[in-house]
Every structure is written in C-alpha cells, then in structure tokens.
Design an enzyme around this catalytic site. Structure first.
Site, PDB file in Angstrom:
ATOM      1  N   TYR A 156      54.470  37.819  63.406  1.00  0.00           N
ATOM      2  CA  TYR A 156      53.585  37.230  64.406  1.00  0.00           C
ATOM      3  C   TYR A 156      53.984  37.717  65.800  1.00  0.00           C
ATOM      4  O   TYR A 156      54.868  38.553  65.950  1.00  0.00           O
ATOM      5  CB  TYR A 156      53.581  35.716  64.277  1.00  0.00           C
ATOM      6  CG  TYR A 156      53.056  35.258  62.935  1.00  0.00           C
ATOM      7  CD1 TYR A 156      51.771  35.615  62.522  1.00  0.00           C
ATOM      8  CD2 TYR A 156      53.838  34.514  62.064  1.00  0.00           C
ATOM      9  CE1 TYR A 156      51.286  35.227  61.282  1.00  0.00           C
ATOM     10  CE2 TYR A 156      53.359  34.126  60.819  1.00  0.00           C
ATOM     11  CZ  TYR A 156      52.085  34.484  60.435  1.00  0.00           C
ATOM     12  OH  TYR A 156      51.608  34.118  59.204  1.00  0.00           O
ATOM     13  N   GLY A 172      60.403  24.374  52.128  1.00  0.00           N
ATOM     14  CA  GLY A 172      58.972  24.365  52.340  1.00  0.00           C
ATOM     15  C   GLY A 172      58.217  23.965  51.096  1.00  0.00           C
ATOM     16  O   GLY A 172      57.769  22.832  50.944  1.00  0.00           O
ATOM     17  N   ARG A 173      58.085  24.901  50.156  1.00  0.00           N
ATOM     18  CA  ARG A 173      57.225  24.665  48.993  1.00  0.00           C
ATOM     19  C   ARG A 173      57.655  23.459  48.168  1.00  0.00           C
ATOM     20  O   ARG A 173      56.825  22.646  47.758  1.00  0.00           O
ATOM     21  CB  ARG A 173      57.213  25.906  48.101  1.00  0.00           C
ATOM     22  CG  ARG A 173      56.409  27.068  48.651  1.00  0.00           C
ATOM     23  CD  ARG A 173      56.610  28.299  47.799  1.00  0.00           C
ATOM     24  NE  ARG A 173      57.995  28.755  47.861  1.00  0.00           N
ATOM     25  CZ  ARG A 173      58.603  29.450  46.897  1.00  0.00           C
ATOM     26  NH1 ARG A 173      57.960  29.737  45.785  1.00  0.00           N
ATOM     27  NH2 ARG A 173      59.845  29.854  47.044  1.00  0.00           N
ATOM     28  N   GLN A 191      56.076  23.636  65.628  1.00  0.00           N
ATOM     29  CA  GLN A 191      56.346  25.075  65.559  1.00  0.00           C
ATOM     30  C   GLN A 191      55.291  25.789  66.405  1.00  0.00           C
ATOM     31  O   GLN A 191      54.125  25.881  66.034  1.00  0.00           O
ATOM     32  CB  GLN A 191      56.287  25.564  64.111  1.00  0.00           C
ATOM     33  CG  GLN A 191      56.684  27.021  63.950  1.00  0.00           C
ATOM     34  CD  GLN A 191      56.553  27.479  62.506  1.00  0.00           C
ATOM     35  OE1 GLN A 191      55.455  27.718  62.027  1.00  0.00           O
ATOM     36  NE2 GLN A 191      57.668  27.576  61.810  1.00  0.00           N
ATOM     37  N   ARG A 221      62.800  30.655  65.343  1.00  0.00           N
ATOM     38  CA  ARG A 221      62.713  31.138  63.972  1.00  0.00           C
ATOM     39  C   ARG A 221      62.486  32.645  63.979  1.00  0.00           C
ATOM     40  O   ARG A 221      61.584  33.140  64.659  1.00  0.00           O
ATOM     41  CB  ARG A 221      61.560  30.453  63.221  1.00  0.00           C
ATOM     42  CG  ARG A 221      61.589  30.770  61.727  1.00  0.00           C
ATOM     43  CD  ARG A 221      60.552  30.013  60.944  1.00  0.00           C
ATOM     44  NE  ARG A 221      61.026  29.789  59.587  1.00  0.00           N
ATOM     45  CZ  ARG A 221      60.229  29.655  58.532  1.00  0.00           C
ATOM     46  NH1 ARG A 221      58.915  29.722  58.680  1.00  0.00           N
ATOM     47  NH2 ARG A 221      60.735  29.450  57.340  1.00  0.00           N
TER      48      ARG A 221
END
Length: 345
Positions: A148, A312-313, A76, A196
C-alpha cells in the site's frame, strides 16, 4: 481484516458488536480493519473512514463499546496508493496517487503524486490520527505494509522517483517517516504510534524492502526517530527466519525478532498463528485453514523475539479464541473457512 461491512464508510451496530465481542473475550488490543484517511485513500464505499461527522460519531460508539468490555483499540490508518487502481467505486473522479503510478504487481495505475499532493496526504494522516485520539482510541497504527501507499515508497519495485523521495533506501523511507512525524506531532507523546510493515507484497511474496539486517536497521531507526513507538512486523508465517543467511542464533530470528533486536522497541509478530495455511487460502473457494498448536509461537516468545502477538483469521472465525487458548480448550477452537470473510460473527 477488511471486509467492507460499513456502507458510506460508517461502522454499523453490527460492526460495533463484532468488535465488542472480541474485547469481551479477552483480546487485549484490537487493531481495526484498514480505515481510509482521506477522500482519495481507497477503492470501496463500504470501508470505514476516519473523517466526516457521521463516521466519527459511529466510531465513538464503537470505541466506547470496546472500552465497556475492558478492551483497548487502535485504528489502522490506510491509504491504498496505486492499489486503489483506476476505477474505484469510491470517488472515481479523484486521481489515484502513488510514488510512481505503479502497483506492487507492476501494473500502471494513476500517476505519481506531486510534492504538494504528498504534503496534503501527510496532513490527511495527521488529521485522521488527531480525530482518533479525540474520539478516545488508545493507540494508532499506520499501515505501511503489503504494497500500500507507504510501502510503495519503501520498495524499489514501486518507487521510481528521482526527487527527494526516491533513489536510496534513506530517500525511499523519507515520506513514511514524514507521515509518522506528522502523526506524532498531531497526537503528542502520550499515545502509542504503531507502524505495520512487511517485506512481502500482494502477488510477490519474495519481495524485500530490506535485503540485509543493516538495511532493515536503516528503515526502522529512521521511523523510530520520526516518532514510531511500536513496530508490527507482518509476515506470512511468524516462525520463518527473516534473514536465514545470517550465521548463528540471529539466523533463527523472525522479522519481529530482528525488529526488537535493532530498535529495542516493543514488537508485534503476526502470520498464520495457530493455523496450518497462509492467508491466501482465504480467497479460494472453499478455502480452509485447520488449527494447530502454538509451540513455535511459545518458543519464539521464550526467546523474547516479540512483545505482542497479532492474530487475524483465527480470531475472525472464533471470537472466543483468546479465552479458549487461555483455558487450554484448543479442541474447541473453530478452524478458519473462507466463508468467514463474508459474515460478522
């Protein structure tokens, strides 16, 4: 899932084993934690980098380890922009650059990048992408979400420029599209380039880069024409409608569903998969998210809203999640706890 386990930007043997365990358990595609593409990309000295001889050599060992377990992997590619803030641990003497010197929270950090500096950052992304391809990565992901750098260009809250990169939605999408085009030119046509994106930002979950499906179409078609071949639509809850004000069946579509409808390209959905709490609990002391069923996910998949699902988590806390889901061993899945961010398991 960036957790800063790579001192001097070099992935360690422990990090390599972390990824390999998930590949061995059946994860089809591993998308790495955010990876810095340049000397001024980020804040921490412990986030991995995709440049430098020792860094690239370590990534090669990691990619080989994942492939040995039958997995695929994509880095990424990440530039924090204004979220790097004014006093980073990594290269503090370098200026923090962004569209307008404003973070998603509205705080003033660094300064607006010049055209020449943006051209250099674009080339940094392309150089990192080519290095990733040469190492043997199977795909690439551009991190254009969550406030970002690339997302800072797309959102009017952080892009106040009055040149070719600011103003209209088309102009605000210009720089992310130029980065995507440079990456595509660097790696050629035979490797997937994932983009993304998100509506929400850190600290502003109501933010929208696209207020209507038509605006979303403007953004996505521009990026697709630049060379993006897969879209990763990041949401806090995958089942929530992206545009609930739209009447009829389309009003049920999540962000990934709209993405696939608009572009016809493969889409990735993400957001609280198999968990009952959104991501912000990860930063709370004692934070915990219990596991839930996957019925909403399966319903969306049955409507062909997405092609891939990202987790993810729950995968961070339980390396064997995919295998357990495949074998219907749901009661064995380990719930997510905030402490999982502090260890490699």
């Amino acid at each position: 899932m960036t957790r800063e386990f790579s001192p001097a930007g070099i992935v360690t043997d422990e990090v390599i084993s972390y990824y390999a365990r998930r590949a061995a358990a059946g994860v089809g595609l591993l998308i790495t934690e955010g990876v810095y593409v340049s000397e001024d990309s980020g804040e921490s000295t412990r986030v991995p980098r995709l440049f430098g001889e020792p860094q690239l050599a370590a990534w090669k060992r990691l990619v080989d380890a994942v492939h040995a377990e039958g997995g695929l992997i994509a880095p990424q590619l990440w530039h924090l922009g204004a979220e790097r803030m004014d006093h980073p641990s990594y290269n503090p003497a370098l200026p923090t650059l962004s569209p307008s010197g404003v973070s998603a929270s509205g705080a003033a950090y660094g300064r607006a990048a010049t055209i020449a500096e943006l051209e250099r950052i674009r080339d940094d992304f392309a150089r990192a992408a080519l290095a990733a391809k040469d190492i043997g990565f199977d795909a690439l992901e551009l991190h254009g979400a969550h406030g970002y750098l690339l997302d800072q260009f797309q959102w009017e809250g952080t892009n106040h420029r009055d040149d070719v990169y600011g103003g209209s939605l088309e102009s605000r999408t210009r720089f992310p599209a130029e980065v995507a085009a440079a990456v595509r030119a660097a790696v050629g046509s035979d490797i997937p380039v994932i983009y993304r994106f998100s509506q929400w930002k850190e600290g502003d979950y109501t933010a929208r880069i696209a207020k209507t499906p038509a605006e979303l179409e403007t953004i996505l078609t521009t990026l697709a024409e630049a060379g993006v071949s897969v879209f990763h639509a990041s949401t806090r809850r995958h089942w929530e409608p992206a545009f609930p004000e739209v009447e009829g069946q389309d009003g049920r579509l999540g962000l990934a569903g709209w993405t696939k409808k608009i572009t016809g390209l493969p889409s990735i959905a993400v957001g609280s998969v198999g968990l009952n709490q959104v991501f912000h609990v990860a930063w709370q002391e004692g934070g915990r998210a219990e596991t839930t069923g996957l019925e909403p996910l399966l319903e969306q998949f049955g409507r062909s809203e997405f092609d891939l699902i990202a987790v993810g988590r729950v995968l961070l806390s339980d390396p064997g999640w995919v295998r357990k889901v495949r074998n219907c061993r749901f009661d064995e899945i380990r719930p997510f706890q905030a402490e999982d961010l502090e260890r490699l398991s």
